[in-house]
Design an enzyme around this catalytic site. Structure first.
Site, PDB file in Angstrom:
ATOM      1  N   ASP A 223      40.982  40.754  39.748  1.00 20.98           N
ATOM      2  CA  ASP A 223      40.837  42.157  40.123  1.00 20.98           C
ATOM      3  C   ASP A 223      42.225  42.816  40.054  1.00 20.98           C
ATOM      4  OD1 ASP A 223      38.499  43.954  41.461  1.00 20.98           O
ATOM      5  OD2 ASP A 223      40.427  44.498  42.335  1.00 20.98           O
ATOM      6  N   TYR A 373      43.800  53.060  43.443  1.00 23.98           N
ATOM      7  CA  TYR A 373      43.131  53.495  42.209  1.00 23.98           C
ATOM      8  C   TYR A 373      43.707  54.828  41.737  1.00 23.98           C
ATOM      9  CZ  TYR A 373      39.586  49.861  42.742  1.00 23.98           C
ATOM     10  OH  TYR A 373      38.939  48.652  42.826  1.00 23.98           O
ATOM     11  N   HIS A 429      32.729  37.817  40.164  1.00 18.42           N
ATOM     12  CA  HIS A 429      34.000  38.497  40.374  1.00 18.42           C
ATOM     13  C   HIS A 429      34.807  37.894  41.519  1.00 18.42           C
ATOM     14  CE1 HIS A 429      36.678  41.884  39.776  1.00 18.42           C
ATOM     15  NE2 HIS A 429      36.687  42.104  41.083  1.00 18.42           N
TER      16      HIS A 429
END
Length: 483
Positions: A223, A373, A429
């Site tokens: 990630d 982000y 993930h």
């Protein structure tokens, strides 16, 4: 004459391309200051302070009051997890959280490994640092940095740490593990100024490792940890001895990637595609476009206006749990969207899931974690590091249910010294947390490029006997063990 000129241009272009490709550019980054106000005068505080995770009655009473005052809203009939976290199952999770989950016991579990904080570029950076005990004489631990992502935390690696740091016999390789919290996540202080992106985090973690006395070390990331450790390898490639990743979407797709998408279904061998690659990529519109849109709504919000939705999540523990745990469902296996319970406890325990949620809740870090982000995407997709290849020995573990599938060809475009590309038998993930670490994949090199064997697994002589237990690359650079 025209032919000669054209040929010269073509040859010149090829030579230029090869020369540029062979150049090993190094990423540049200047020191920053992320604390409040202006940098304080005087010498930098280099102290390292022990840290203990704590809780108290007031914190728990506030949590329970907010849980008790939540306002339920029914899910649509037969919607499972396709509209988000199913409300009926959410109520079961909340009930367990309120009545059975023991945060005090989980705090004790968090504190079983040593925690520390140190101030770097104006903010306190939290990390877990586990040194192996009772090392045999003459044995040196291998330093390993492990970096988490969103909505995970340092806790993702907790079940792996003993396997890496506690040798079962004198011949095992033993690791010294450092698991930091990205600034703005968990117990690391949030940056107080705009602009803290993955390159800044990489620079801060390099400073952390140097402060701990490591001149060289290995790094693992998934990630956000993927891009942070990748940036670390681009900033100081001589310091990162080996890089291991389980997530590496193409940061800047080039011609080989585009051609492989266009022609890979018809000519799979030309691009090294296997059957799983074909299944995950084609049909392109459905698998690469529609599926991405289905699972990327959060990204658009967090990359544009994170503070707005963040305020709601910071006020509501139930909202926070729904927002985070939905990712642990659909990012583990997209088919879990069709289950009433999202398949959450097929791979994880509620205690582990809620512990991760509580790290976000008690530290109040959801807004600052979402800002990461904004900081990375607001600078555009054409940043220097996106165009720069990595020339550090790299291993990649390809989990079949990863959110974004990356074939070997695509990984090689970025990581020019890819030593191993390993198709894993199962996992998604959050592979490090799944099934009590059903599969632990480790890839490292010594200077002589020989494989090292993690403690608690098996020695070189028993590797052949493990081939039936999990998928093996024929390369001698890695192995994985089904527990």
């Amino acid at each position: 004459m025209f032919t000669e000129i054209l040929l010269a241009l073509v040859v010149g272009g090829v030579v230029y391309f090869l020369v540029q490709r062979s150049k090993r550019h190094q990423l540049k980054s200047e020191d920053g200051w992320w604390g409040e106000g202006t940098p304080m005068a005087g010498e930098e505080d280099l102290s390292i302070r022990p840290y203990t995770v704590q809780t108290d009655d007031e914190e728990l009473e506030d949590l329970y009051r907010r849980i008790d005052q939540t306002r339920p809203f029914p899910s649509l009939e037969d919607s499972q997890f396709n509209y988000g976290f199913n409300s009926h199952y959410l109520q079961k999770v909340v009930t367990y959280w309120r009545r059975d989950f023991d945060w005090r016991r989980q705090v004790e579990k968090l504190n079983k490994f040593p925690h520390y904080k140190t101030n770097i570029e104006g903010i306190d950076v939290h990390y877990v640092h586990v040194r192996p005990k009772n090392l045999p004489e003459g044995v040196t631990a291998v330093p390993l940095l492990m970096v988490h992502g969103w909505p995970g935390s340092f806790y993702e690696f907790y079940r792996m740490i003993p396997l890496l740091t506690q040798p079962s016999n004198p011949d095992d390789i033993v690791f010294e593990v450092v698991c930091p919290s990205i600034p703005g996540y968990g117990f690391s202080e949030a940056p107080h100024k705009k602009g803290f992106d993955s390159v800044c985090a990489a620079r801060v973690f390099h400073k952390l490792m140097k402060r701990l006395g490591f001149q060289q070390f290995y790094a693992h990331g998934g990630d956000w940890g993927w891009i942070v450790t990748t940036n670390m390898a681009q900033l100081e490639p001589k310091i990162i001895k080996g890089l291991h990743l389980n997530f590496a979407p193409p940061s800047k797709p080039g011609l080989p990637v585009v051609l492989s998408i266009m022609l890979g279904r018809s000519f799979p061998k030309l691009f090294g595609f296997n059957e799983h690659d074909i299944q995950r990529i084609y049909p392109v519109v459905q698998n690469l476009v529609v599926e991405s849109v289905k699972e990327s709504g959060y990204l658009h919000i967090q990359a544009t206006k994170p503070d707005t939705v963040g305020r709601a999540l910071n006020d509501s523990p139930v909202g926070l749990a729904a927002y985070i745990l939905e990712k642990f469902s659909t990012w583990t296996d997209h088919d879990f969207r069709n289950l009433d319970d999202g398949g959450l406890t097929r791979k994880f325990s509620l205690d582990d899931l809620l512990t991760n949620v509580m790290i976000y809740w008690t530290s109040g870090c959801i807004i600052s974690s979402m800002r990461f982000y904004k900081e990375n995407f607001s600078k555009g997709l054409d940043q220097p590091h996106s165009k720069m290849p990595v020339h550090v020995p790299t291993g990649f573990a390809c989990f079949p249910n990863e959110l974004m599938h990356t074939p070997k060809l695509w990984v090689q475009q970025k990581y020019r010294e890819l030593k191993t590309f390993t198709p894993m038998a199962r996992g998604g993930h959050f592979a490090a947390m799944e099934d009590h670490v059903t599969y632990l994949f480790v890839l490292f090199w010594h200077d002589n490029d020989h494989m090292t064997v993690p403690p608690g697994f098996c020695d070189r002589n028993s590797i052949d006997t493990m081939r039936g237990a999990c998928k093996f690359d024929q390369s001698p650079h890695y192995f994985c063990l089904k527990q």
